[in-house]
Design an enzyme around this catalytic site. Sequence first.
Site, mmCIF file in Angstrom:
data_model
loop_
_atom_site.group_PDB
_atom_site.id
_atom_site.type_symbol
_atom_site.label_atom_id
_atom_site.label_comp_id
_atom_site.label_asym_id
_atom_site.label_seq_id
_atom_site.Cartn_x
_atom_site.Cartn_y
_atom_site.Cartn_z
ATOM 1 N N TYR A 1 -4.400 -11.026 2.140
ATOM 2 C CA TYR A 1 -5.669 -11.614 3.200
ATOM 3 C C TYR A 1 -5.925 -10.654 3.757
ATOM 4 C CZ TYR A 1 -7.707 -14.556 6.326
ATOM 5 O OH TYR A 1 -8.698 -14.858 7.073
ATOM 6 N N LYS B 1 -8.746 -8.976 4.019
ATOM 7 C CA LYS B 1 -9.985 -8.074 5.470
ATOM 8 C C LYS B 1 -10.887 -7.033 5.754
ATOM 9 C CE LYS B 1 -11.142 -12.820 5.528
ATOM 10 N NZ LYS B 1 -12.109 -13.723 5.056
HETATM 11 N N1 LIG Z 1 -10.012 -20.454 10.206
HETATM 12 C C1 LIG Z 1 -9.366 -19.969 10.871
HETATM 13 O O1 LIG Z 1 -8.670 -19.506 11.434
HETATM 14 C C2 LIG Z 1 -10.146 -17.980 10.672
HETATM 15 C C3 LIG Z 1 -10.051 -17.019 10.640
HETATM 16 C C4 LIG Z 1 -10.271 -15.506 10.617
HETATM 17 C C5 LIG Z 1 -11.082 -15.878 9.323
HETATM 18 N N2 LIG Z 1 -11.051 -16.477 8.715
HETATM 19 C C6 LIG Z 1 -12.553 -16.745 7.712
HETATM 20 O O2 LIG Z 1 -13.112 -17.684 7.885
HETATM 21 C C7 LIG Z 1 -13.733 -18.067 6.774
HETATM 22 C C8 LIG Z 1 -14.257 -19.422 6.082
HETATM 23 O O3 LIG Z 1 -12.378 -20.005 6.551
HETATM 24 P P1 LIG Z 1 -12.829 -21.582 7.046
HETATM 25 O O4 LIG Z 1 -11.403 -21.617 7.836
HETATM 26 O O5 LIG Z 1 -13.616 -22.270 7.376
HETATM 27 O O6 LIG Z 1 -12.424 -22.324 5.897
HETATM 28 P P2 LIG Z 1 -12.532 -23.532 5.032
HETATM 29 O O7 LIG Z 1 -11.278 -23.410 3.615
HETATM 30 O O8 LIG Z 1 -12.789 -24.298 6.203
HETATM 31 O O9 LIG Z 1 -14.012 -23.167 4.159
HETATM 32 C C9 LIG Z 1 -14.229 -22.270 3.538
HETATM 33 C C10 LIG Z 1 -14.954 -22.577 2.930
HETATM 34 O O10 LIG Z 1 -14.986 -21.466 1.627
HETATM 35 C C11 LIG Z 1 -15.073 -22.438 -0.206
HETATM 36 N N3 LIG Z 1 -14.595 -21.526 -0.926
HETATM 37 C C12 LIG Z 1 -14.056 -21.075 -1.388
HETATM 38 N N4 LIG Z 1 -13.554 -20.087 -2.565
HETATM 39 C C13 LIG Z 1 -14.821 -20.114 -2.601
HETATM 40 C C14 LIG Z 1 -15.630 -19.527 -3.755
HETATM 41 N N5 LIG Z 1 -14.798 -18.907 -4.555
HETATM 42 N N6 LIG Z 1 -16.878 -19.803 -3.879
HETATM 43 C C15 LIG Z 1 -17.380 -20.877 -3.250
HETATM 44 N N7 LIG Z 1 -16.930 -20.886 -2.241
HETATM 45 C C16 LIG Z 1 -15.436 -20.496 -1.587
HETATM 46 C C17 LIG Z 1 -14.354 -23.544 -0.187
HETATM 47 O O11 LIG Z 1 -14.580 -24.713 -0.961
HETATM 48 C C18 LIG Z 1 -14.400 -24.453 1.391
HETATM 49 O O12 LIG Z 1 -15.906 -25.128 1.693
HETATM 50 C C19 LIG Z 1 -12.926 -17.136 5.163
HETATM 51 O O13 LIG Z 1 -13.568 -15.819 5.246
HETATM 52 C C20 LIG Z 1 -12.028 -17.090 6.342
HETATM 53 O O14 LIG Z 1 -10.760 -15.981 5.543
HETATM 54 C C21 LIG Z 1 -11.206 -18.488 9.267
#
Ligand SMILES: NC(=O)c1ccc[n+]([C@@H]2O[C@H](COP(=O)([O-])OP(=O)(O)OC[C@H]3O[C@@H](n4cnc5c(N)ncnc54)[C@H](O)[C@@H]3O)[C@@H](O)[C@H]2O)c1
Length: 275
Positions: free
Chosen positions: A176, A180
């Site tokens: 991860y 990132k």
């Molecule tokens: N939630 C957190 O705490 C957090 C923190 C830092 C960064 N992020 C980043 O934010 C982004 C969104 O995360 P989130 O927390 O909303 O996650 P989430 O799991 O709620 O949503 C992610 C979405 O991406 C879709 N997805 C996964 N793999 C995919 C692929 N190969 N092709 C197309 N769609 C795909 C999933 O189906 C899902 O709908 C990510 O990049 C994550 O790394 C999240």
Amino acid sequence: MSDHTIDAHALHATAKYKQFPDLANQVAFITGAGSGIGRAMADAFAANGTHLALLDVNIESLERARAELHRTFPQIEVECLVASIVDETAVEAATASIHARFGRIDILLNNAGISANRPTLELPAQQWRHAIDVNLNGVFFCAQAVARHMVAQGSGVILNTASMYGTVAAPERAAYCASKAAVVMLTKVLAVEWAPKGLRVNALAPGYVHTALVQELVSTGRMDLAALKKRTPAGRLGEPHEIATLALFLASEHAAFINGQAIVADGGWSAYSYI
Ligand SMILES: NC(=O)c1ccc[n+]([C@@H]2O[C@H](COP(=O)([O-])OP(=O)(O)OC[C@H]3O[C@@H](n4cnc5c(N)ncnc54)[C@H](O)[C@@H]3O)[C@@H](O)[C@H]2O)c1
């Protein structure tokens, strides 16, 4: 549902987000739009009058998003595409169909991503590869496919969702953090390469945000929610709409001179030297 109820929904959703009039009638392509931060981005941009192309691997969540958006923002056009961002041919085809429908793509919210928390000595090669594939290769494929259209039109904004874990480290997050951090550097390269062509490329670097991704880690015992809140100076997790609001600002003309940056939104987490 009565028209009165529809108006109340739209009013509530619009009031939740700051208004950036220059985003009205633009076209935003959001990956990972079915859940969490991507889903909140869809609401935030729709509330600003932006037309949407939503991509996700999960067809049910996309259909749900389409129905909710149609109910709340009937004036917004919404295109849904089921594809994985790791498949560059599918990404090219999705991008071409969005461009064919709308005639332009103004904003790419390059947001889809997955977690891969596991002790490094136990991390299978396949899980490492998959995390790098989704979090890095997929982000690259989407940026490249969309930028071809943006360069031709002479303008565009790309926002890659990185993470605070692209700027600071934590144990058991080798894939991860590495993916990132690579997104942060990819953002800088694309920004300096494409700025002369009228594009801006920035990264969002959220801390812990209340979404399915975090919920899954909590429910499988890989994350302690109480400890997490205690560790965060703000005393809470972020909410998806707070990251979506940052995306609105960065996509708007107010951020016209911000380019090649990773903007951290983490409630003070990464600034805090915890003891
Ligand atoms: N939630 C957190 O705490 C957090 C923190 C830092 C960064 N992020 C980043 O934010 C982004 C969104 O995360 P989130 O927390 O909303 O996650 P989430 O799991 O709620 O949503 C992610 C979405 O991406 C879709 N997805 C996964 N793999 C995919 C692929 N190969 N092709 C197309 N769609 C795909 C999933 O189906 C899902 O709908 C990510 O990049 C994550 O790394 C999240």
